[in-house]
Design an enzyme around this catalytic site. Structure first.
Site, PDB file in Angstrom:
ATOM      1  CG  ASP A  14     -74.355  -5.483 -98.088  1.00  0.00           C
ATOM      2  OD1 ASP A  14     -73.166  -6.090 -98.251  1.00  0.00           O
ATOM      3  OD2 ASP A  14     -75.023  -4.792 -98.839  1.00  0.00           O
ATOM      4  CG  LEU A  15     -69.394  -1.314 -99.077  1.00  0.00           C
ATOM      5  CD1 LEU A  15     -69.182  -0.211 -98.080  1.00  0.00           C
ATOM      6  CD2 LEU A  15     -68.008  -1.902 -99.528  1.00  0.00           C
ATOM      7  CG  ASP A  16     -70.851  -2.923-103.138  1.00  0.00           C
ATOM      8  OD1 ASP A  16     -70.307  -1.719-103.486  1.00  0.00           O
ATOM      9  OD2 ASP A  16     -69.738  -3.790-103.092  1.00  0.00           O
ATOM     10  CB  THR A 108     -68.698  -6.142 -97.921  1.00  0.00           C
ATOM     11  OG1 THR A 108     -68.748  -5.932 -99.188  1.00  0.00           O
ATOM     12  CG2 THR A 108     -67.224  -6.063 -97.680  1.00  0.00           C
ATOM     13  CB  SER A 109     -69.963  -9.966-101.437  1.00  0.00           C
ATOM     14  OG  SER A 109     -70.964 -10.623-100.798  1.00  0.00           O
ATOM     15  CE  LYS A 142     -72.849 -10.233 -97.051  1.00  0.00           C
ATOM     16  NZ  LYS A 142     -73.024  -8.740 -97.171  1.00  0.00           N
ATOM     17  CG  ASP A 167     -78.318  -4.145-101.335  1.00  0.00           C
ATOM     18  OD1 ASP A 167     -77.970  -3.918-102.591  1.00  0.00           O
ATOM     19  OD2 ASP A 167     -77.338  -4.986-100.763  1.00  0.00           O
TER      20      ASP A 167
END
Length: 218
Positions: A14-16, A108-109, A142, A167
């Site tokens: 994931d990114l953020d 990622t979103s 997601k 996260d």
């Protein structure tokens, strides 16, 4: 052989909140936007790990009945123009995966431009990862598993032997539903108990504990 002992087929990140601690920036964008509109600020946890368009379209709130894209554009206009803070171990983890020839996908979103800016904040670029799956690449965000399933399919790897790092509960559920057995929670946005309840196999404060795992992978 347990999931913890088998070779890692791919690293799905994931990114953020996972690679970069950017949730405070996004949260500020929501707060400023909602305040400017005279809206009460809801529990912003409903946005964590999810596409904002999905939340605006499906969750009740002061935005109900409005065009989700218009509201999202307004939120983005209020996000502070600052580079996100790297999560400890993020750069080292990606470089370790590169050294061990373990495929790396970002799932990622967020959108493509934010992925590139976030990687730049890590001192990396798009060439340092094998694949990026963004909000624009999937029909369902997601906690739907589409993004992780798409990443594994494009990489040609077995999801049950992959390691994912997330996260948010939504992201953890998405990875698990895609068949990833070892989903690592990163406790930057939620209490560890929340991530474990969502299905994380383990939870860490940052990504440093995963670096030796990739260095062991063939």
């Amino acid at each position: 052989m347990s999931a913890a002992d088998q070779p890692v087929s791919a690293l799905l990140l994931d990114l953020d909140g996972t690679l970069v601690d950017s949730e405070p920036l996004h949260r500020r964008g929501y707060e400023l936007c909602f305040a400017a509109r005279g809206w009460d600020v809801p529990d912003l946890g409903i946005f964590t790990g999810r596409r904002a368009l999905d939340v605006f379209a499906t969750e009740p709130g002061p935005w109900s009945g409005l065009d989700p894209q218009v509201v999202l554009d307004d939120v983005l206009a209020h996000v502070p123009d600052e580079d996100p803070t790297p999560v400890a171990g993020a750069r080292e983890l990606i470089l370790a995966a590169c050294s061990s020839r373990t495929p790396v996908a970002i799932v990622t979103s967020a959108g493509p431009s934010w992925v590139e800016r976030s990687l730049t904040s890590l001192g990396l670029g798009l060439d340092d990862v094998d694949l990026v799956v963004t909000a624009l690449d999937v029909l369902a965000g997601k906690p739907d598993p589409e993004g992780f399933a798409l990443a594994c399919g494009r990489l040609g790897v077995d999801p049950s032997a992959a390691v994912a790092a997330e996260d948010s509960p939504a992201g953890i559920r998405a990875a698990r539903a895609a068949g990833v057995r070892r989903v690592v929670g990163v406790a930057t946005s939620h209490d560890p108990s929340v991530l474990l309840d969502a299905g994380a196999a383990e939870v860490h404060d940052d990504l440093r504990p995963l670096v030796p795992l990739l260095r062991r992978s063939p």
